[in-house]
Design a protein around this motif. Structure first.
Motif, PDB file in Angstrom:
ATOM      1  N   SER A 144       0.683  -1.243  -0.040  1.00  0.00           N
ATOM      2  CA  SER A 144      -0.014   0.025   0.189  1.00  0.00           C
ATOM      3  C   SER A 144       0.844   1.230  -0.044  1.00  0.00           C
ATOM      4  N   PHE A 145       0.355   2.339  -0.121  1.00  0.00           N
ATOM      5  CA  PHE A 145       1.116   3.519  -0.077  1.00  0.00           C
ATOM      6  C   PHE A 145       0.695   4.454   0.853  1.00  0.00           C
ATOM      7  N   ASP A 146       1.502   5.422   1.641  1.00  0.00           N
ATOM      8  CA  ASP A 146       1.380   6.221   2.734  1.00  0.00           C
ATOM      9  C   ASP A 146       0.501   7.488   2.029  1.00  0.00           C
ATOM     10  N   PRO A 147      -0.635   7.972   2.071  1.00  0.00           N
ATOM     11  CA  PRO A 147      -1.065   9.133   1.356  1.00  0.00           C
ATOM     12  C   PRO A 147      -0.204  10.135   1.777  1.00  0.00           C
ATOM     13  N   ASP A 148       0.664  10.454   2.994  1.00  0.00           N
ATOM     14  CA  ASP A 148       0.969  11.583   3.271  1.00  0.00           C
ATOM     15  C   ASP A 148       2.466  11.662   2.674  1.00  0.00           C
ATOM     16  N   SER A 149       3.094  10.847   2.955  1.00  0.00           N
ATOM     17  CA  SER A 149       4.635  10.739   2.628  1.00  0.00           C
ATOM     18  C   SER A 149       4.982   9.893   1.180  1.00  0.00           C
ATOM     19  N   GLY A 150       3.915   9.245   0.489  1.00  0.00           N
ATOM     20  CA  GLY A 150       3.987   8.631  -0.745  1.00  0.00           C
ATOM     21  C   GLY A 150       5.033   7.376  -0.826  1.00  0.00           C
ATOM     22  N   ASN A 151       5.537   7.038   0.568  1.00  0.00           N
ATOM     23  CA  ASN A 151       6.327   5.857   0.646  1.00  0.00           C
ATOM     24  C   ASN A 151       5.307   4.688   0.591  1.00  0.00           C
ATOM     25  N   PRO A 152       6.089   3.767  -0.250  1.00  0.00           N
ATOM     26  CA  PRO A 152       5.265   2.497  -0.366  1.00  0.00           C
ATOM     27  C   PRO A 152       5.518   1.733   1.252  1.00  0.00           C
ATOM     28  N   LYS A 153       4.274   0.882   1.596  1.00  0.00           N
ATOM     29  CA  LYS A 153       4.498   0.159   2.823  1.00  0.00           C
ATOM     30  C   LYS A 153       4.007  -1.305   2.276  1.00  0.00           C
ATOM     31  N   THR A 154       4.636  -2.142   3.164  1.00  0.00           N
ATOM     32  CA  THR A 154       4.364  -3.570   3.253  1.00  0.00           C
ATOM     33  C   THR A 154       3.246  -4.002   4.404  1.00  0.00           C
ATOM     34  N   ILE A 155       2.295  -4.633   4.200  1.00  0.00           N
ATOM     35  CA  ILE A 155       1.545  -5.220   4.800  1.00  0.00           C
ATOM     36  C   ILE A 155       1.530  -6.614   5.102  1.00  0.00           C
ATOM     37  N   LEU A 156       2.209  -7.161   6.136  1.00  0.00           N
ATOM     38  CA  LEU A 156       2.263  -8.639   6.375  1.00  0.00           C
ATOM     39  C   LEU A 156       1.152  -9.542   6.108  1.00  0.00           C
ATOM     40  N   MET A 157       1.052 -10.414   5.657  1.00  0.00           N
ATOM     41  CA  MET A 157      -0.098 -11.361   5.256  1.00  0.00           C
ATOM     42  C   MET A 157      -0.028 -12.458   6.173  1.00  0.00           C
ATOM     43  N   ARG A 158       0.024 -12.176   7.618  1.00  0.00           N
ATOM     44  CA  ARG A 158       0.185 -13.266   8.632  1.00  0.00           C
ATOM     45  C   ARG A 158      -0.590 -12.834   9.769  1.00  0.00           C
ATOM     46  N   ILE A 159      -1.028 -13.734  10.291  1.00  0.00           N
ATOM     47  CA  ILE A 159      -1.854 -13.608  11.652  1.00  0.00           C
ATOM     48  C   ILE A 159      -0.807 -13.783  12.780  1.00  0.00           C
TER      49      ILE A 159
ATOM     50  N   ASP B 241      -5.772 -12.136  22.123  1.00  0.00           N
ATOM     51  CA  ASP B 241      -6.269 -11.761  20.886  1.00  0.00           C
ATOM     52  C   ASP B 241      -5.439 -11.970  19.747  1.00  0.00           C
ATOM     53  N   ILE B 242      -5.685 -11.450  18.651  1.00  0.00           N
ATOM     54  CA  ILE B 242      -4.613 -11.745  17.182  1.00  0.00           C
ATOM     55  C   ILE B 242      -4.586 -10.415  16.927  1.00  0.00           C
ATOM     56  N   LYS B 243      -3.251 -10.342  15.930  1.00  0.00           N
ATOM     57  CA  LYS B 243      -2.867  -8.858  15.392  1.00  0.00           C
ATOM     58  C   LYS B 243      -2.634  -9.592  13.809  1.00  0.00           C
ATOM     59  N   LEU B 244      -3.477  -8.583  13.086  1.00  0.00           N
ATOM     60  CA  LEU B 244      -3.408  -8.841  11.653  1.00  0.00           C
ATOM     61  C   LEU B 244      -2.530  -7.824  10.828  1.00  0.00           C
ATOM     62  N   GLY B 245      -1.829  -8.021   9.856  1.00  0.00           N
ATOM     63  CA  GLY B 245      -1.367  -7.202   8.902  1.00  0.00           C
ATOM     64  C   GLY B 245      -0.357  -6.185   9.530  1.00  0.00           C
ATOM     65  N   ARG B 246       0.592  -6.496  10.100  1.00  0.00           N
ATOM     66  CA  ARG B 246       1.811  -5.723  10.517  1.00  0.00           C
ATOM     67  C   ARG B 246       2.256  -4.933   9.363  1.00  0.00           C
ATOM     68  N   GLU B 247       2.150  -3.329   9.549  1.00  0.00           N
ATOM     69  CA  GLU B 247       2.703  -2.550   8.335  1.00  0.00           C
ATOM     70  C   GLU B 247       4.292  -2.164   8.681  1.00  0.00           C
ATOM     71  N   ASP B 248       4.800  -1.792   7.743  1.00  0.00           N
ATOM     72  CA  ASP B 248       6.288  -1.507   7.645  1.00  0.00           C
ATOM     73  C   ASP B 248       6.426  -0.593   6.400  1.00  0.00           C
ATOM     74  N   THR B 249       6.893   0.866   6.590  1.00  0.00           N
ATOM     75  CA  THR B 249       7.196   1.778   5.410  1.00  0.00           C
ATOM     76  C   THR B 249       8.351   1.330   4.828  1.00  0.00           C
ATOM     77  N   VAL B 250       8.314   1.383   3.424  1.00  0.00           N
ATOM     78  CA  VAL B 250       9.623   1.001   2.744  1.00  0.00           C
ATOM     79  C   VAL B 250      10.262   2.197   2.165  1.00  0.00           C
ATOM     80  N   ASP B 251      11.061   2.612   3.141  1.00  0.00           N
ATOM     81  CA  ASP B 251      11.943   3.877   3.118  1.00  0.00           C
ATOM     82  C   ASP B 251      13.211   3.775   2.569  1.00  0.00           C
TER      83      ASP B 251
END
Length: 169
Positions: A106-121, A127-137
Motif C-alpha cells: 500500500s502507499f502512505d498517502p502523506d509521504s507517498g512511501n510504499p508500505k508492506t502489509i504482512l499477510m500473517r496472523i 487476541d490476534i494481530k493482523l497485517g503488520r505494516e512497515d514503511t519502505v523508506d
C-alpha cells in the motif's frame, strides 16, 4: 485524500518493484543451486534431483533435505561443513525475501512511501494481530539492495563449491 502521483512517488515505486524483482530473480536462481547439492549428496542424476527439488514445495523443506543429506553418518567434514555454511547463509537471507514476497503493498498517502502489509496472523495471549505494516523508506530499499548483493555472492560461492566437490551440473 488524493494519491500522491508525483514523479518522486512513481520513481520510488518503480525502484521498489525493480528491487523486489531482482530479489526474486536472485533468490530463485540461488535456491535452484540446491538441485546440484541434492544430486551430489544423494549420488543421483541431476534429473532425479530436479524431481526431488520440485516435489519439496518450500525453501525450508529443500534446505532441510540438503542439510540432512550433508549431516549423514560418514559424510566427510570437508563436504559437510561448507555445505552447511552455505545453507545457513541462504536460510538467514530468507526472512527478507519472505517479507517482500508474502505481503501486500500500500502507499502512505502523506509521504507517498510504499508500505508492506504482512499477510500473517500473529496469535497473542488473548487476541490476534493482523497485517503488520512497515514503511519502505530509503533504509528498507538499501536493505533489499544489500540482500540482493549477498545472494549474488552466495550464488557464486555455491557454484564454486559444486565445482570443487565435482557434483553434477
Amino acid at each position: 485524500m488524493k494519491w500522491p502521483l508525483t514523479d518522486d512517488f512513481e520513481t520510488r515505486f518503480d525502484r521498489l518493484i525493480l528491487l523486489v524483482g531482482r530479489l526474486n530473480y536472485m533468490w530463485t536462481n540461488t535456491e535452484s543451486l540446491l538441485i546440484h547439492l541434492i544430486a551430489g549428496l544423494s549420488e543421483t542424476k541431476k534429473d532425479v534431483a530436479v524431481i526431488i527439488f520440485l516435489t519439496l514445495n518450500t525453501t525450508r523443506a529443500r534446505l532441510d533435505l540438503v542439510e540432512r543429506l550433508a549431516k549423514m553418518e560418514g559424510r566427510p567434514p570437508e563436504i559437510r561443513d561448507p555445505i552447511l555454511v552455505h545453507t545457513q547463509r541462504l536460510a538467514k537471507l530468507s526472512g527478507i525475501r519472505n517479507k517482500y514476497n508474502h505481503c501486500i503493498y500500500s502507499f502512505d498517502p502523506d509521504s507517498g512511501n510504499p508500505k508492506t502489509i504482512l499477510m500473517r496472523i500473529s496469535d497473542r495471549k488473548t487476541d490476534i494481530k493482523l497485517g503488520r505494516e512497515d514503511t519502505v523508506d530509503a533504509s528498507a530499499m538499501k536493505e533489499i539492495e544489500d540482500i540482493v548483493d549477498q545472494l549474488s555472492e552466495l550464488n557464486r560461492d555455491i557454484w564454486r563449491l559444486i565445482s570443487q566437490l565435482g557434483f553434477p551440473v
